[in-house]
Design a protein around this motif. Structure first.
Motif, mmCIF file in Angstrom:
data_model
loop_
_atom_site.group_PDB
_atom_site.id
_atom_site.type_symbol
_atom_site.label_atom_id
_atom_site.label_comp_id
_atom_site.label_asym_id
_atom_site.label_seq_id
_atom_site.Cartn_x
_atom_site.Cartn_y
_atom_site.Cartn_z
ATOM 1 N N LEU A 122 8.669 3.235 4.466
ATOM 2 C CA LEU A 122 8.189 1.903 4.042
ATOM 3 C C LEU A 122 8.082 0.913 5.210
ATOM 4 O O LEU A 122 7.018 0.322 5.419
ATOM 5 C CB LEU A 122 9.070 1.322 2.937
ATOM 6 N N PRO A 123 9.159 0.735 6.021
ATOM 7 C CA PRO A 123 9.014 -0.222 7.137
ATOM 8 C C PRO A 123 8.004 0.248 8.175
ATOM 9 O O PRO A 123 7.353 -0.577 8.831
ATOM 10 C CB PRO A 123 10.421 -0.321 7.736
ATOM 11 N N GLY B 196 4.706 -0.679 6.997
ATOM 12 C CA GLY B 196 4.583 -2.115 7.272
ATOM 13 C C GLY B 196 4.056 -2.358 8.679
ATOM 14 O O GLY B 196 3.126 -3.146 8.884
ATOM 15 N N SER C 170 6.267 -4.582 2.333
ATOM 16 C CA SER C 170 6.606 -4.151 3.702
ATOM 17 C C SER C 170 5.570 -4.644 4.696
ATOM 18 O O SER C 170 5.898 -4.988 5.834
ATOM 19 C CB SER C 170 6.650 -2.622 3.800
ATOM 20 N N GLN D 197 4.454 -8.316 8.341
ATOM 21 C CA GLN D 197 3.987 -7.746 9.620
ATOM 22 C C GLN D 197 2.573 -8.181 9.979
ATOM 23 O O GLN D 197 2.080 -7.888 11.064
ATOM 24 C CB GLN D 197 4.020 -6.204 9.554
#
Ligand code: GEK
Length: 245
Positions: free
Chosen positions: A46-47, A50, A76, A80
């Motif tokens: 997930l990150p 992102g 996420s 960003q």
């Protein structure tokens, strides 16, 4: 991120008849726990998704999260995105998912707005996109309809745009396929699912989630026109491709 996290025990008790899997209210309640305990690498990716979303987002464009469920990918990506004037279009055809997602994202205001759309991803127009994400969603579309959907996505992407495609996959090598499936079941057992839960879930999802191989996905992406389609993440029989226009 404030996602609902109720323990998934939907298939814990024996059933006389196991119905086909549906993204209904019962599933929505436990969804975050279900996907985290079932999909190796989900929480880790997930990150990273992102970061990818932020990297490929272009000014004045749209970011599509197709099959957004409870909005984990949208949430996420949102912090960003530094490109100005972007909108995240989060699409799902499950009204139960969209309703819960709306509750979750209202607590997460960000500079880049998230627009929720209750619609089928096969019919939603993809326009002025710089990033499109299919995070474990294409696998629920009938295989005969996948070429058309990937083509619509390609056509709706700007030059330099990115598609992130995450899927459960099968392997052409029967031995590898069996090994990785077994180890995936070990992963589920290690995360607290019983053999009964694993087998009933498998029955329910059998004709609903249809996996293809990595080369099948890459061939489809190349036919649609993508100039590259690289696997950037894999854990057992779950992987993610970054495809660039
Ligand atoms: C995540 N991406 O958390 N049109 C719209 N939505 C659909 C369709 C369709 N035709 N078919 C299925 N869905 C999310 C996880 S889950 C993956 C995605 C899983 C939706 C369905 O309602 C569900 O919310 C989502 O696709 C698949 O990163 O449960 O394994």
């Amino acid at each position: 991120m404030t996602l609902a996290n109720i323990y998934d025990d939907i298939y814990a008790n024996p059933r006389n008849h196991v119905d086909s899997f549906k993204f209904d209210e019962e599933v929505v309640q436990v969804f975050t726990d279900m996907i985290a305990r079932s999909v190796p690498g989900y929480m880790l990716t997930l990150p990273l998704i992102g970061l990818l979303g932020g990297k490929y987002a272009q000014p004045n464009s749209r970011i599509y999260d197709l099959g957004c469920s409870l909005g984990a990918v949208s949430l996420s990506i949102q912090p960003q995105v530094s490109a100005p004037n972007c909108t995240i279009m989060a699409v799902d055809n499950s009204s139960a998912m969209i309703e819960k997602c709306r509750e979750i994202i209202k607590n997460e205001p960000g500079q880049t707005p998230i627009e929720l759309i209750e619609e089928d991803i096969r019919t939603v127009p993809i326009e002025n996109a710089s990033v499109v994400i299919l995070n474990f969603t294409l696998q629920f579309i009938a295989p005969a309809q996948r070429d058309a959907l990937i083509q619509i996505i390609y056509d709706g992407l700007r030059p330099g745009g990115a598609l992130i495609l995450s899927e459960k996959v099968v392997f052409e090598d029967v031995g590898q396929n069996g090994r990785f499936t077994d180890i995936h079941h070990d992963f589920k057992r290690a995360n607290g699912y019983s053999d009964l839960e694993i087998s009933q879930k498998r029955t329910s999802i059998e004709n609903v989630l249809i996996s293809e191989s990595v080369p099948q996905h890459q061939t489809r992406l190349a036919h649609a026109g993508f100039s590259s389609a690289e696997v950037w993440f894999q854990a057992l029989n779950f992987m993610s491709i970054l495809a660039l226009k």
